[in-house]
Design an enzyme around this catalytic site. Sequence first.
Site, PDB file in Angstrom:
ATOM      1  CD  GLU B  59      35.453  93.313 -63.289  1.00 34.38           C
ATOM      2  OE1 GLU B  59      35.841  93.353 -64.485  1.00 34.38           O
ATOM      3  OE2 GLU B  59      34.837  92.347 -62.818  1.00 34.38           O
ATOM      4  CG  PHE B  84      37.425  90.227 -60.066  1.00 37.85           C
ATOM      5  CD1 PHE B  84      38.452  89.622 -60.785  1.00 37.85           C
ATOM      6  CD2 PHE B  84      36.489  89.421 -59.447  1.00 37.85           C
ATOM      7  CE1 PHE B  84      38.534  88.243 -60.875  1.00 37.85           C
ATOM      8  CE2 PHE B  84      36.561  88.035 -59.528  1.00 37.85           C
ATOM      9  CZ  PHE B  84      37.580  87.442 -60.248  1.00 37.85           C
ATOM     10  NE  ARG B 167      31.506  84.992 -50.995  1.00 39.82           N
ATOM     11  CZ  ARG B 167      31.509  84.093 -51.973  1.00 39.82           C
ATOM     12  NH1 ARG B 167      32.642  83.780 -52.562  1.00 39.82           N
ATOM     13  NH2 ARG B 167      30.406  83.522 -52.353  1.00 39.82           N
TER      14      ARG B 167
END
Lengths: 267, 335
Positions: B59, B84, B167
């Site tokens: 990342e 993240f 999500r």
Amino acid sequence: MELSRVRELNRAADLLRLRAVRMVAPHGFGYLGQVLSSAELMAVVFAESFRPGTDELVVSPGHYIIVAYAAGPELGLLSEGELTTYGYDGSSLEAIGTESSPVADITGGSLGQGLSSAVGLALAAQLRHETSRRVFALLSDGELEEGQVWEAAMFAAHRGLDNLIVLLDANDSQVDGPVSSITTLDPIADKWESFGWAAYDVDGHDVASIADALGQAIAQSRPAIIIARTSTARGLSCLPEGADGHFIKISGDLIDAAVAELEARRA
Amino acid sequence: MHNLPPYPTVLKPYGRAFVELARDREEILCLSGDLTRQTEIDLFQEEFPDRFIHAGMAEANMISMAGALARRGFIPFVHTFGVFATRRPLDQIVNCVAYPNLPVRIVGFMPGVSSPGGPSHQAIDDVALMRALPNMTVVDVADATEIRQAVVAICDVPGPVYLRLKRGEIPIIFGARHQFSLVRAHVIDDGDDVVIFASGMMLSSALAAAQTLEDAGVSVGVVNVPVIKPLDRTTVIEMASRARAVVTAENHSVIGGLGSAVAEVLAEEGLGRRLRRVGLADTFAEGAQSATWLFKKYGLSTQDVVDASWEVLGRDGVAPQAPVLVTPPGEYAPV
């Protein structure tokens, strides 16, 4: 390399040192050691390879921006007069590079991020099919302690970024002392080779070796790194033994001695 | 118009809207941090493979690269889970994106305790971290309609944007005429007693709570605040001035997010309204098989919004009870 060219490049390196001494002198201390170590490497890059307007330069350790400033007049990107503002309140020539810093395309004070930035620039050129553009990234060996450098190294090799060249000033100096006393980085070349890079381990004060490695690095069909083995005390014999290479103190008679030594060698 | 829960849901509204946008905007790049399907960008990868970049599980490198790509005229959308996307590469976001004020779009999925994946996977401080950064716009949208509009709206913001997305199955709360705005918060209901400011997944809880409170004779205002920074101060001041008390509801720590942003405005304006912040009470969330259980355990349910409103108004007796909604498969109701 012809001897006359060697002499020219050595004079160019000493000019970077001289300008750095003059930038740091009014403050009594500063990032002079970084120029003493990287002077030949950057003098060769600027004189032999770097094409302003076409190529891109990332100075990953922000405190190395002083060497880019020092080269600014020859690159037509800064005046000698502007150099005198270095490190003063209100100057765009801050001692640690910022978004306002001239000469470099990207710089950064938080170490270990510059290679990723250079990878981004190289990827942009690859996506746009700008095949002649090269991205040079100046890194310091201490930065190799940062994990992000290796993330970027893996990505660059995976994407085949052959337009990317890392210039590593391996001066074995970090804030707490010699890098080698804190983290074992060697074998540096083997590490990069194993990551898919072409690596050239050279005497970083030998302009002919640097130029030769640069030529080969540019011709490579994969990303390449020049590991320039250097010293933060190089080129100024007047400095006291054991001076702190990361942050050199220089005042009074020492300034005069440094300027005299460099001017004499350039004469 | 908005519906009341349970709501119908759709899959991949972000992924679809993003592909549509990218069709006309060749400068858009899509970066993935090894969560391609989970962040709905498998759709982009299929459609525009040359503009899709696998950054892998790296990342820090992904964010710094995105900054450099943005300097060269691309608009990189960076995708991974919210934790993240923000917590891990924070220094890279600061130095390579926020400080140079570059148009990188950081898209973080799985907000707050919507994941039973443990504290390592729960973005409970992402809004706080991003809100603290100069130049950053922070967006936490509530439904599929807003997602579709927000993708287009954020594309041309001159600086960086953090877009926080649920999500999986995404509820449709708003109709097609709904208009997402980067500037104005969205007043859904006016109310004199308490006004609830909600963002993201807690909007549906706020709407359900408002219904329960109204049924018990409480006049409730509901404001959808998808843009937490820059906060629409005008609407916060206007709505808070009209009510006797204020409640905020966010799927995030109560420190540094929507609740803090509203509190700052109330204090700066000297409004003197009592405030209750529904959210994670400065704690990590452990021990779950399901998100539903976490929402209950950590005080993020509809009933918690009802209770906070009841208590902040100083009402006597037991707070009215929110009905337990039966949610058919494929539909969504707040906990």
